[in-house]
Write an enzyme that holds these catalytic residues in place. Structure first.
Site, PDB file in Angstrom:
ATOM      1  N   THR A 229       0.279 -10.768  21.233  1.00 14.24           N
ATOM      2  CA  THR A 229       0.969  -9.510  21.517  1.00 14.24           C
ATOM      3  C   THR A 229       0.082  -8.579  22.334  1.00 14.24           C
ATOM      4  O   THR A 229      -1.116  -8.454  22.070  1.00 14.24           O
ATOM      5  CB  THR A 229       1.406  -8.817  20.218  1.00 14.24           C
TER       6      THR A 229
ATOM      7  N   GLN B 228      10.465   6.135  16.012  1.00 15.69           N
ATOM      8  CA  GLN B 228      10.676   6.910  14.795  1.00 15.69           C
ATOM      9  C   GLN B 228       9.336   7.092  14.090  1.00 15.69           C
ATOM     10  O   GLN B 228       8.401   6.327  14.289  1.00 15.69           O
ATOM     11  CB  GLN B 228      11.655   6.184  13.856  1.00 15.69           C
TER      12      GLN B 228
ATOM     13  N   GLY C 206       1.469  -0.992   3.834  1.00 16.96           N
ATOM     14  CA  GLY C 206       0.828  -2.280   3.596  1.00 16.96           C
ATOM     15  C   GLY C 206       1.458  -3.313   4.515  1.00 16.96           C
ATOM     16  O   GLY C 206       2.696  -3.369   4.637  1.00 16.96           O
TER      17      GLY C 206
ATOM     18  N   ASN D 278       0.824  -1.208   0.000  1.00 16.39           N
ATOM     19  CA  ASN D 278       0.000   0.000   0.000  1.00 16.39           C
ATOM     20  C   ASN D 278       0.855   1.253   0.000  1.00 16.39           C
ATOM     21  O   ASN D 278       2.032   1.226   0.376  1.00 16.39           O
ATOM     22  CB  ASN D 278      -0.891   0.058   1.247  1.00 16.39           C
TER      23      ASN D 278
ATOM     24  N   ASP E 253       5.533   7.256  17.017  1.00 10.15           N
ATOM     25  CA  ASP E 253       4.499   6.831  16.079  1.00 10.15           C
ATOM     26  C   ASP E 253       4.396   5.309  16.145  1.00 10.15           C
ATOM     27  O   ASP E 253       5.372   4.610  15.893  1.00 10.15           O
ATOM     28  CB  ASP E 253       4.878   7.296  14.661  1.00 10.15           C
TER      29      ASP E 253
ATOM     30  N   GLY F 227       1.919  -6.492   4.304  1.00 10.02           N
ATOM     31  CA  GLY F 227       2.860  -7.390   3.657  1.00 10.02           C
ATOM     32  C   GLY F 227       4.190  -6.723   3.383  1.00 10.02           C
ATOM     33  O   GLY F 227       5.252  -7.224   3.767  1.00 10.02           O
TER      34      GLY F 227
ATOM     35  N   ASP G 128       3.825  -4.879  12.581  1.00 10.03           N
ATOM     36  CA  ASP G 128       4.469  -5.453  11.395  1.00 10.03           C
ATOM     37  C   ASP G 128       5.958  -5.666  11.639  1.00 10.03           C
ATOM     38  O   ASP G 128       6.540  -6.656  11.194  1.00 10.03           O
ATOM     39  CB  ASP G 128       4.269  -4.537  10.189  1.00 10.03           C
TER      40      ASP G 128
ATOM     41  N   SER H 204      10.926   0.558  16.512  1.00  7.46           N
ATOM     42  CA  SER H 204      10.179   1.149  15.400  1.00  7.46           C
ATOM     43  C   SER H 204       9.264   2.282  15.852  1.00  7.46           C
ATOM     44  O   SER H 204       9.022   3.212  15.080  1.00  7.46           O
ATOM     45  CB  SER H 204       9.355   0.071  14.675  1.00  7.46           C
TER      46      SER H 204
END
Length: 298
Positions: free
Chosen positions: A211, A276, A40, A12, A237, A42, A243, A273
């Site tokens: 999770t 950032q 996205g 995406n 963020d 994936g 993911d 992650s």
């Protein structure tokens, strides 16, 4: 040799608006910033795994609109094998409309070309699946295609990590064929929404890695239930954190790490992650993850 991870899923363009708070129903707010960012589930998981050192192949679709080719170029730049990404004529690329406020986000996904990841397309890449150490799946492509991937992986003895998001109800037969399931606490309730599936869950807790955000991951290994704790970081963020966890978890499993080690590795990647901005742009490299695991960061 790097672990071979094949990701079949969505690609995406994220349309990201930042605001001081989320708007109320019918309300218009002035935003603070807007960006288009590759996303996205994936593609996010593929990029996360590639940044963490895996040999990653992405199977998916984009449209022939202005978003399609830049997303393919981005996969290439991130070190993801992208030759199995197909461009569908006359179809828009999938998008995710994301609002970021109050250190959280809301997301609306429009699948577009992702709906063209069909079982027939999946079968064209059977050799890629067969050559994998692990296959990583989500639910932003047709469920029939998810089933086809799982069947092919089973036929070739390839383990499957399934991130059941966005959540939908699936049948017991599919659950039984998946090696590792990574729902969050809310998705788990829908995943085991009848007596048969609840019984399966209770009898196969070692397949479920649930999770709980910053709290960590609930899991069972060698019959022992445990919580693998998360890492405390300054949150900028949260987009793409799940993911990133899944990409890291899949890489660690493919490398032969224990379940607890894989959960810890995924937790560390996911934590970094969120410090950032952006999904893929905020994903860490392996060196930084190892530093966090070794107590050299934070």
């Amino acid at each position: 040799m790097a672990a071979k991870v094949t990701v079949i899923g969505s690609i995406n363009m994220d349309l990201v608006a930042q605001a001081e708070r989320f708007p109320n129903k019918g309300e218009t707010l002035l935003g603070q910033d807007f960006q288009t960012i590759p996303g996205g589930k994936g593609a996010n998981q593929a990029v996360a795994a590639a940044k963490l050192g895996a040999d990653v192949t992405m199977i998916g679709c984009v449209g022939d609109d202005p978003f399609g080719q830049p997303l393919i170029n981005n996969l290439k730049e991130q070190g993801v094998n992208h030759c199995q990404v197909e461009t569908i004529e006359g179809v828009p690329t999938g998008i995710a409309h994301i609002t970021v406020a109050d250190h959280d986000n809301t997301i609306i996904v429009v699948p577009g070309a992702n709906n063209h990841v069909t079982p027939e397309m999946v079968r064209q890449y059977e050799e890629d699946i067969k050559a994998s150490d692990i296959v990583l799946l989500q639910f932003e492509i047709p469920l029939e295609s998810v089933k086809e991937v799982v069947n092919l992986a089973n036929q070739h003895g390839v383990k499957v990590v399934m991130n059941p998001a966005p959540i939908r109800s699936i049948n017991l037969n599919l659950l039984e064929k998946v090696d590792f399931l990574t729902p969050n606490e809310h998705e788990l309730k829908i995943l085991i929404d009848d007596e048969e599936k609840d019984t399966f869950y209770k009898d196969n807790r070692d397949r479920f890695f649930v999770t709980y955000g910053s709290e960590g991951v609930h899991m069972v290994e060698d019959g022992e239930a445990s919580i693998v704790p998360g890492y405390k970081v300054d949150v900028v963020d949260t987009t793409g954190a799940g993911d990133t966890f899944n990409g890291g978890f899949a890489v660690a499993i493919a490398e032969g790490q224990s379940y607890a080690e894989a959960a810890r590795f995924g937790n560390a990647a996911g934590a970094l992650s969120v410090s950032q901005f952006g999904a893929q742009t905020g994903m860490p490299n392996r060196e930084d993850v190892m530093k966090l695991l070794n107590g050299e960061l934070g």
